[in-house]
Design a protein around this motif. Structure first.
Motif, PDB file in Angstrom:
ATOM      1  N   THR A  43      -3.602   0.766  -0.850  1.00  0.00           N
ATOM      2  CA  THR A  43      -2.467   1.376  -0.607  1.00  0.00           C
ATOM      3  C   THR A  43      -1.692   1.194   0.369  1.00  0.00           C
ATOM      4  OG1 THR A  43      -0.268   2.099  -1.804  1.00  0.00           O
ATOM      5  CG2 THR A  43      -2.168   3.552  -1.008  1.00  0.00           C
ATOM      6  N   SER A  69       8.235  15.841  -0.841  1.00  0.00           N
ATOM      7  CA  SER A  69       8.263  14.689  -1.200  1.00  0.00           C
ATOM      8  C   SER A  69       6.532  14.904  -1.988  1.00  0.00           C
ATOM      9  CB  SER A  69       7.509  13.424  -0.345  1.00  0.00           C
ATOM     10  OG  SER A  69       8.756  12.978   0.175  1.00  0.00           O
ATOM     11  N   ASP A  72      -0.050  12.044  -3.004  1.00  0.00           N
ATOM     12  CA  ASP A  72      -1.116  10.544  -3.173  1.00  0.00           C
ATOM     13  C   ASP A  72      -2.944  11.551  -2.914  1.00  0.00           C
ATOM     14  OD1 ASP A  72      -1.977   7.812  -3.382  1.00  0.00           O
ATOM     15  OD2 ASP A  72      -2.624   9.668  -3.883  1.00  0.00           O
ATOM     16  N   VAL A  86       4.280  10.016  -0.827  1.00  0.00           N
ATOM     17  CA  VAL A  86       4.882   9.162  -1.220  1.00  0.00           C
ATOM     18  C   VAL A  86       6.756   9.271  -1.024  1.00  0.00           C
ATOM     19  CG1 VAL A  86       4.522   7.295  -3.522  1.00  0.00           C
ATOM     20  CG2 VAL A  86       2.987   9.124  -2.652  1.00  0.00           C
ATOM     21  N   PRO A  88       9.983   6.820  -1.768  1.00  0.00           N
ATOM     22  CA  PRO A  88      10.133   4.676  -2.203  1.00  0.00           C
ATOM     23  C   PRO A  88      10.684   3.971  -0.995  1.00  0.00           C
ATOM     24  CG  PRO A  88      11.842   6.391  -2.678  1.00  0.00           C
ATOM     25  CD  PRO A  88      10.628   7.253  -2.207  1.00  0.00           C
ATOM     26  N   GLU A 106       6.535   2.377  -2.676  1.00  0.00           N
ATOM     27  CA  GLU A 106       5.751   3.383  -2.527  1.00  0.00           C
ATOM     28  C   GLU A 106       5.549   3.465  -0.906  1.00  0.00           C
ATOM     29  OE1 GLU A 106       5.171   5.814  -6.801  1.00  0.00           O
ATOM     30  OE2 GLU A 106       3.832   5.719  -5.887  1.00  0.00           O
ATOM     31  N   ARG A 108       2.937   5.359   1.772  1.00  0.00           N
ATOM     32  CA  ARG A 108       2.177   5.882   1.952  1.00  0.00           C
ATOM     33  C   ARG A 108       2.795   6.374   3.163  1.00  0.00           C
ATOM     34  NH1 ARG A 108       1.826   4.464  -3.678  1.00  0.00           N
ATOM     35  NH2 ARG A 108       0.821   6.047  -4.695  1.00  0.00           N
TER      36      ARG A 108
END
Lengths: 145, 84
Positions: A43, A69, A72, A86, A88, A106, A108
């Motif tokens: 990611t 938030s 992850d 995470v 948006p 998304e 990170r």
């Protein structure tokens, strides 16, 4: 065709793609980031130096992410487990012909720690899977097709 | 939040690439002059350097620019090796 370059600040040079970020509730409308094209990353991750100096998060805001938030907890790397939160985001990738790819997803964002202050931000498979990747160190080609 | 126009995005993207190209072209001298520092570039010019973000942005403002309008880069003391 989206073009990048090999960054000679790394030895050997690493492939870089400039991707724009639009982050909600940020004062800067559009933030280009030089991401390392990382085929080993699941990611896309924004690391602290870029978060502070390009996306203009304050240190307090980055710490605040732990409260506001989702975290992850699934990301593990060679150096261990990182703390990533995470957000948006809309990604903008610019083609040679001026066309822009707009990808909602998304991002990170890493919690700052001394060990991660100088790690570059990475473009991972969440974005890369949409493209054919062409890399040629000798020819200087870094292309997403 | 208002989405920037396509033209604004393209213009900003070109600025970013141009600033990046400036760094790429001047790495050797930048590494010698500003090892392990962050630098700010605007319009093919180095406008400030600093050891951390606070110092960098203070110097950017002292030079008459806003942090939002410059392009920042980290200059390592020597080419980096990373394992991501």
């Amino acid at each position: 065709m989206i073009r990048g370059y090999f960054d000679a600040l790394y030895q050997p040079p690493v492939p870089i793609i400039v991707v724009g970020l639009i982050l909600p509730h940020r004062p800067t409308a559009y933030t280009p980031i030089e991401f390392v094209l990382d085929t080993g990353a699941s990611t896309t991750c924004l690391h602290p130096r870029d978060a502070l100096q390009r996306a203009h998060f304050s240190e307090a805001e980055l710490e605040e992410l732990a409260r506001t938030s989702p975290q992850d907890r699934s990301l593990t790397g060679i150096t261990g487990i990182g703390e990533y939160f995470v957000l948006p985001v809309r990604y903008l990738l610019g083609h040679d012909d001026g066309h822009l790819d707009l990808l909602d997803g998304e991002l990170r964002v890493a919690r700052p720690r001394p060990a991660n202050m100088n790690i570059p931000s990475v473009l991972g498979w969440d974005i890369l899977e949409r493209y054919r990747i062409i890399l040629g160190r000798r020819t200087g080609e870094v292309l997403l097709q | 939040m208002t989405m920037p126009s396509t033209e604004e995005i393209r213009a900003r993207h070109r600025e970013a690439e141009r600033a990046s190209a400036f760094c790429q072209a001047n790495y050797a001298s930048l590494m010698q002059a500003y090892p392990d520092q962050s630098i700010a570039v605007y319009d093919d010019k180095l406008v400030a350097a600093g050891k951390d973000t606070a110092e960098l942005f203070e110097r950017v403002r002292a030079a008459g620019y806003e942090p939002n309008n410059v392009w920042t880069f980290f200059v390592p003391a020597e080419p980096r090796r990373i394992l991501l």
